[in-house]
Design a protein around this motif. Structure first.
Motif, PDB file in Angstrom:
ATOM      1  N   MET A   1       0.833  -1.174   0.000  1.00 33.29           N
ATOM      2  CA  MET A   1       0.000   0.000   0.000  1.00 33.29           C
ATOM      3  C   MET A   1       0.885   1.247   0.000  1.00 33.29           C
ATOM      4  SD  MET A   1      -3.073  -1.020   0.072  1.00 33.29           S
ATOM      5  CE  MET A   1      -4.304  -2.065   0.744  1.00 33.29           C
ATOM      6  N   THR A   2       0.547   2.156  -0.875  1.00 34.24           N
ATOM      7  CA  THR A   2       1.352   3.355  -1.055  1.00 34.24           C
ATOM      8  C   THR A   2       0.456   4.580  -1.024  1.00 34.24           C
ATOM      9  OG1 THR A   2       2.774   2.048  -2.501  1.00 34.24           O
ATOM     10  CG2 THR A   2       3.103   4.402  -2.527  1.00 34.24           C
ATOM     11  N   ALA A   3       0.964   5.647  -0.408  1.00 33.92           N
ATOM     12  CA  ALA A   3       0.206   6.892  -0.320  1.00 33.92           C
ATOM     13  C   ALA A   3       0.049   7.524  -1.707  1.00 33.92           C
ATOM     14  CB  ALA A   3       0.911   7.857   0.620  1.00 33.92           C
ATOM     15  N   PRO A   4      -1.072   8.183  -1.951  1.00 31.59           N
ATOM     16  CA  PRO A   4      -1.292   8.819  -3.257  1.00 31.59           C
ATOM     17  C   PRO A   4      -0.228   9.875  -3.592  1.00 31.59           C
ATOM     18  CG  PRO A   4      -3.348   8.703  -2.041  1.00 31.59           C
ATOM     19  CD  PRO A   4      -2.265   8.253  -1.122  1.00 31.59           C
ATOM     20  N   GLN A   5       0.268  10.596  -2.589  1.00 35.96           N
ATOM     21  CA  GLN A   5       1.299  11.605  -2.831  1.00 35.96           C
ATOM     22  C   GLN A   5       2.581  10.951  -3.321  1.00 35.96           C
ATOM     23  OE1 GLN A   5      -0.217  11.257   0.175  1.00 35.96           O
ATOM     24  NE2 GLN A   5      -1.560  13.041   0.308  1.00 35.96           N
ATOM     25  N   THR A   6       2.905   9.809  -2.770  1.00 34.76           N
ATOM     26  CA  THR A   6       4.106   9.086  -3.186  1.00 34.76           C
ATOM     27  C   THR A   6       3.971   8.610  -4.629  1.00 34.76           C
ATOM     28  OG1 THR A   6       4.439   8.354  -0.909  1.00 34.76           O
ATOM     29  CG2 THR A   6       5.632   7.165  -2.628  1.00 34.76           C
ATOM     30  N   LEU A   7       2.797   8.115  -4.982  1.00 34.10           N
ATOM     31  CA  LEU A   7       2.568   7.666  -6.354  1.00 34.10           C
ATOM     32  C   LEU A   7       2.655   8.834  -7.333  1.00 34.10           C
ATOM     33  CD1 LEU A   7      -0.355   5.139  -5.842  1.00 34.10           C
ATOM     34  CD2 LEU A   7       2.064   4.636  -6.198  1.00 34.10           C
ATOM     35  N   GLN A   8       2.125   9.992  -6.941  1.00 34.81           N
ATOM     36  CA  GLN A   8       2.189  11.167  -7.815  1.00 34.81           C
ATOM     37  C   GLN A   8       3.631  11.621  -8.013  1.00 34.81           C
ATOM     38  OE1 GLN A   8      -0.368  12.422  -9.488  1.00 34.81           O
ATOM     39  NE2 GLN A   8       1.097  13.725 -10.516  1.00 34.81           N
ATOM     40  N   ARG A   9       4.413  11.614  -6.944  1.00 37.42           N
ATOM     41  CA  ARG A   9       5.834  11.982  -7.066  1.00 37.42           C
ATOM     42  C   ARG A   9       6.581  10.998  -7.957  1.00 37.42           C
ATOM     43  NH1 ARG A   9       6.428  12.755  -0.902  1.00 37.42           N
ATOM     44  NH2 ARG A   9       5.389  14.754  -0.645  1.00 37.42           N
ATOM     45  N   LEU A  10       6.274   9.726  -7.809  1.00 35.16           N
ATOM     46  CA  LEU A  10       6.923   8.704  -8.627  1.00 35.16           C
ATOM     47  C   LEU A  10       6.568   8.892 -10.099  1.00 35.16           C
ATOM     48  CD1 LEU A  10       8.685   6.180  -8.742  1.00 35.16           C
ATOM     49  CD2 LEU A  10       6.633   4.824  -8.343  1.00 35.16           C
ATOM     50  N   GLN A  11       5.313   9.181 -10.381  1.00 33.83           N
ATOM     51  CA  GLN A  11       4.906   9.410 -11.764  1.00 33.83           C
ATOM     52  C   GLN A  11       5.609  10.631 -12.350  1.00 33.83           C
ATOM     53  OE1 GLN A  11       0.506   7.699 -10.979  1.00 33.83           O
ATOM     54  NE2 GLN A  11       0.597   9.332 -12.431  1.00 33.83           N
ATOM     55  N   THR A  12       5.741  11.683 -11.566  1.00 33.83           N
ATOM     56  CA  THR A  12       6.460  12.877 -12.017  1.00 33.83           C
ATOM     57  C   THR A  12       7.918  12.538 -12.300  1.00 33.83           C
ATOM     58  OG1 THR A  12       4.991  14.289 -10.716  1.00 33.83           O
ATOM     59  CG2 THR A  12       7.091  15.232 -11.419  1.00 33.83           C
ATOM     60  N   LEU A  13       8.549  11.801 -11.404  1.00 31.06           N
ATOM     61  CA  LEU A  13       9.940  11.401 -11.604  1.00 31.06           C
ATOM     62  C   LEU A  13      10.108  10.551 -12.864  1.00 31.06           C
ATOM     63  CD1 LEU A  13      12.870  11.215 -10.587  1.00 31.06           C
ATOM     64  CD2 LEU A  13      12.172   9.199  -9.277  1.00 31.06           C
ATOM     65  N   ILE A  14       9.173   9.662 -13.095  1.00 33.50           N
ATOM     66  CA  ILE A  14       9.227   8.804 -14.284  1.00 33.50           C
ATOM     67  C   ILE A  14       9.277   9.648 -15.541  1.00 33.50           C
ATOM     68  CG2 ILE A  14       7.848   7.229 -15.699  1.00 33.50           C
ATOM     69  CD1 ILE A  14       6.923   5.931 -13.026  1.00 33.50           C
ATOM     70  N   TRP A  15       8.356  10.599 -15.677  1.00 38.10           N
ATOM     71  CA  TRP A  15       8.295  11.395 -16.905  1.00 38.10           C
ATOM     72  C   TRP A  15       9.464  12.350 -17.027  1.00 38.10           C
ATOM     73  CZ3 TRP A  15       5.995   9.106 -20.444  1.00 38.10           C
ATOM     74  CH2 TRP A  15       4.881   8.321 -20.175  1.00 38.10           C
TER      75      TRP A  15
END
Length: 69
Positions: A1-15
């Motif tokens: 389980m991962t926090a939504p903020q962490t997922l958003q940061r990860l997606q930003t880092l990916i792009w």
């Protein structure tokens, strides 16, 4: 389980890694005409950054958001 903020940061880092890496790769190819060593260095660094972004897409696909919202 991962926090939504962490997922958003990860997606930003990916792009950032993918687009920044591809831009650096193209810059390295263009630079290689005048300075071969610098061009290769930029090209390899950009290629590695883009590959890291693609690998993080696979990591992101395995992460599940928190059930609590």
């Amino acid at each position: 389980m991962t926090a939504p903020q962490t997922l958003q940061r990860l997606q930003t880092l990916i792009w950032v890694l993918i687009y920044g890496g591809l831009l650096t790769l193209v810059l390295g190819i263009a630079t290689a005409r005048s300075d071969g060593a610098l061009g290769w260095t930029l090209g390899v660094a950009g290629g590695l950054a883009a590959v890291a972004g693609v690998v993080l897409i696979a990591v992101r696909a395995r992460l599940k958001p928190d059930a609590g919202g």
